[in-house]
Design a protein around this motif. Structure first.
Motif, mmCIF file in Angstrom:
data_model
loop_
_atom_site.group_PDB
_atom_site.id
_atom_site.type_symbol
_atom_site.label_atom_id
_atom_site.label_comp_id
_atom_site.label_asym_id
_atom_site.label_seq_id
_atom_site.Cartn_x
_atom_site.Cartn_y
_atom_site.Cartn_z
ATOM 1 N N VAL A 86 0.822 -1.237 0.077
ATOM 2 C CA VAL A 86 -0.024 0.053 -0.020
ATOM 3 C C VAL A 86 1.026 1.196 -0.081
ATOM 4 N N GLU A 87 1.787 1.255 0.895
ATOM 5 C CA GLU A 87 2.749 2.386 0.765
ATOM 6 C C GLU A 87 3.586 2.555 -0.336
ATOM 7 N N ALA A 88 3.877 1.669 -1.216
ATOM 8 C CA ALA A 88 4.687 1.749 -2.336
ATOM 9 C C ALA A 88 3.788 2.393 -3.362
ATOM 10 N N PHE A 129 -1.169 14.064 1.120
ATOM 11 C CA PHE A 129 0.154 13.207 0.883
ATOM 12 C C PHE A 129 0.584 13.560 -0.283
ATOM 13 N N TYR A 130 -0.314 13.442 -1.557
ATOM 14 C CA TYR A 130 0.122 13.745 -3.121
ATOM 15 C C TYR A 130 0.841 14.959 -3.232
ATOM 16 N N LYS A 131 0.136 16.178 -2.474
ATOM 17 C CA LYS A 131 0.797 17.443 -2.483
ATOM 18 C C LYS A 131 2.201 17.413 -2.010
ATOM 19 N N SER A 132 2.323 16.955 -0.926
ATOM 20 C CA SER A 132 3.487 17.075 -0.118
ATOM 21 C C SER A 132 4.704 16.252 -0.885
ATOM 22 N N ILE A 133 4.150 15.132 -1.620
ATOM 23 C CA ILE A 133 5.129 14.540 -2.580
ATOM 24 C C ILE A 133 5.730 15.174 -3.588
ATOM 25 N N GLY A 134 4.710 15.875 -4.300
ATOM 26 C CA GLY A 134 4.686 17.011 -5.391
ATOM 27 C C GLY A 134 5.948 18.018 -5.030
ATOM 28 N N LYS A 135 5.569 18.523 -3.668
ATOM 29 C CA LYS A 135 6.482 19.776 -3.245
ATOM 30 C C LYS A 135 8.047 19.049 -3.104
ATOM 31 N N GLY A 196 10.478 11.939 6.224
ATOM 32 C CA GLY A 196 9.395 12.264 7.080
ATOM 33 C C GLY A 196 8.284 11.994 6.057
ATOM 34 N N ARG A 197 8.411 11.883 4.905
ATOM 35 C CA ARG A 197 7.333 11.198 3.909
ATOM 36 C C ARG A 197 6.969 9.769 4.226
ATOM 37 N N LEU A 198 8.023 8.844 4.803
ATOM 38 C CA LEU A 198 7.770 7.621 5.000
ATOM 39 C C LEU A 198 6.858 7.364 6.308
ATOM 40 N N THR A 199 6.961 8.305 7.211
ATOM 41 C CA THR A 199 6.065 8.495 8.479
ATOM 42 C C THR A 199 4.706 8.730 8.025
ATOM 43 N N LEU A 201 3.337 8.167 5.286
ATOM 44 C CA LEU A 201 2.772 6.917 4.439
ATOM 45 C C LEU A 201 2.351 5.964 5.647
ATOM 46 N N ARG A 202 2.892 5.458 6.563
ATOM 47 C CA ARG A 202 2.473 4.898 7.554
ATOM 48 C C ARG A 202 0.778 5.176 7.943
ATOM 49 N N THR A 203 0.789 6.379 8.205
ATOM 50 C CA THR A 203 -0.608 6.735 8.597
ATOM 51 C C THR A 203 -1.582 6.506 7.362
ATOM 52 N N LEU A 204 -1.152 6.477 6.193
ATOM 53 C CA LEU A 204 -2.023 6.206 5.109
ATOM 54 C C LEU A 204 -2.458 4.737 4.887
ATOM 55 N N ASN A 205 -1.571 3.928 5.498
ATOM 56 C CA ASN A 205 -1.758 2.543 5.736
ATOM 57 C C ASN A 205 -2.967 2.223 6.427
ATOM 58 N N HIS A 206 -3.271 3.111 7.554
ATOM 59 C CA HIS A 206 -4.341 2.942 8.239
ATOM 60 C C HIS A 206 -5.538 3.150 7.836
#
Ligand SMILES: Cc1cc(OCc2c(-c3c(Cl)cncc3Cl)noc2C(C)C)ccc1-c1ccc2c(C(=O)O)cn(C)c2c1
Length: 233
Positions: A86-88, A129-135, A196-199, A201-206
């Motif tokens: 899911v994270e990947a 999350f999408y926005k934070s990755i884009g930035k 920090g994005r990996l952290t 990502l973990r919340t997105l898992n839930h």
């Protein structure tokens, strides 16, 4: 000085991962449907399910090419894939949605995600999350290595031999750190922001687990591969 330089063997190591990352894309016929199929929550869900299934296949192929992965304990290989899928996939869909895809695919894809039966409470964290990755404006090597680092996270459920996974993840983190310094010289904190994005990502898992539950409440069907990797149905 030599601390910052990417060594010859690190170059070779990185090339294997980046080439594999670039080689494994979702097939054109799947992405073409994005523009063709009609718009309905039902149709969008089916399309997204098809893309997710294709993305899992792509992910498995990419993972098999990560140096050392296939020499891990077989049950740990499965545990790493299931624990990181899911994270990947969020990482990949974030990269796809934040870089303009050809001929308006990005808008169409975003529209279909927004209208696929995902409740509003998950939409916000997902698009944040999408926005934070884009930035971050990651270069391709960073995207490939960050995905590999995510997959080789030792503390996934049911992983038995943590140290073996750490031994594979550490050299990738080292190369990623050097890459960040190389590509973002004026942002000394860039590597830390990336991790920090990996952290996040973990919340997105839930959230994703809840998304699956609500889809299943509406009797939505997944493919056998998704059922297997996400332990549903
Ligand atoms: C964009 C998306 C969504 C997706 O999953 C769709 C889903 C998700 C879910 C959600 Cl919505 C968002 N992020 C992660 C999850 Cl996993 N959760 O459940 C489902 C299905 C089962 C309904 C799976 C895959 C892609 C995807 C990935 C790569 C590419 C790509 C390229 O590499 O060039 C081109 N296109 C059009 C891509 C689409």
């Amino acid at each position: 000085k030599e601390k910052a330089e990417i060594t010859k063997e690190q170059q070779a190591f990185m090339k294997v991962i980046v080439d594999s990352y670039n080689r494994h894309q979702i097939p054109q016929d799947v992405t073409k449907k994005l523009l063709q199929e009609q718009y309905s929550a039902e149709e969008n869900f089916i399309l997204l399910t098809e893309m997710a299934t294709s993305q899992v296949q792509v992910l498995v192929e990419f993972t098999k090419n990560i140096p050392g992965f296939l020499s891990l304990d077989h049950e740990d290989q499965i545990a790493l894939l299931k624990g990181s899928a899911v994270e990947a996939m969020f990482l990949r869909s974030a990269q796809v949605l934040s870089t303009k895809m050809p001929n308006g695919h990005t808008e169409v894809l975003e529209e279909r995600i927004r209208n696929s039966g995902i409740s509003e409470e998950f939409m916000t964290p997902m698009f944040n999350f999408y926005k934070s990755i884009g930035k971050l404006h990651m270069v391709q090597e960073e995207q490939a290595l960050l995905t590999a680092v995510t997959i080789l996270t030792p503390d996934r459920p049911f992983v038995k031999d943590h140290p073996a996974v750490e031994r594979l993840q550490e050299p990738m983190l080292e190369v990623l750190r050097k890459l960040c310094a190389l590509h973002h010289p004026r942002e000394p904190q860039y590597f830390a922001r990336l991790l920090g994005r990996l952290t996040e990502l973990r919340t997105l898992n839930h959230y994703h687990t809840e998304m699956l539950t609500s889809w299943r409440m509406n009797d939505q069907k997944f493919t056998p591969l998704l059922c297997e990797i996400w332990d549903v149905q």
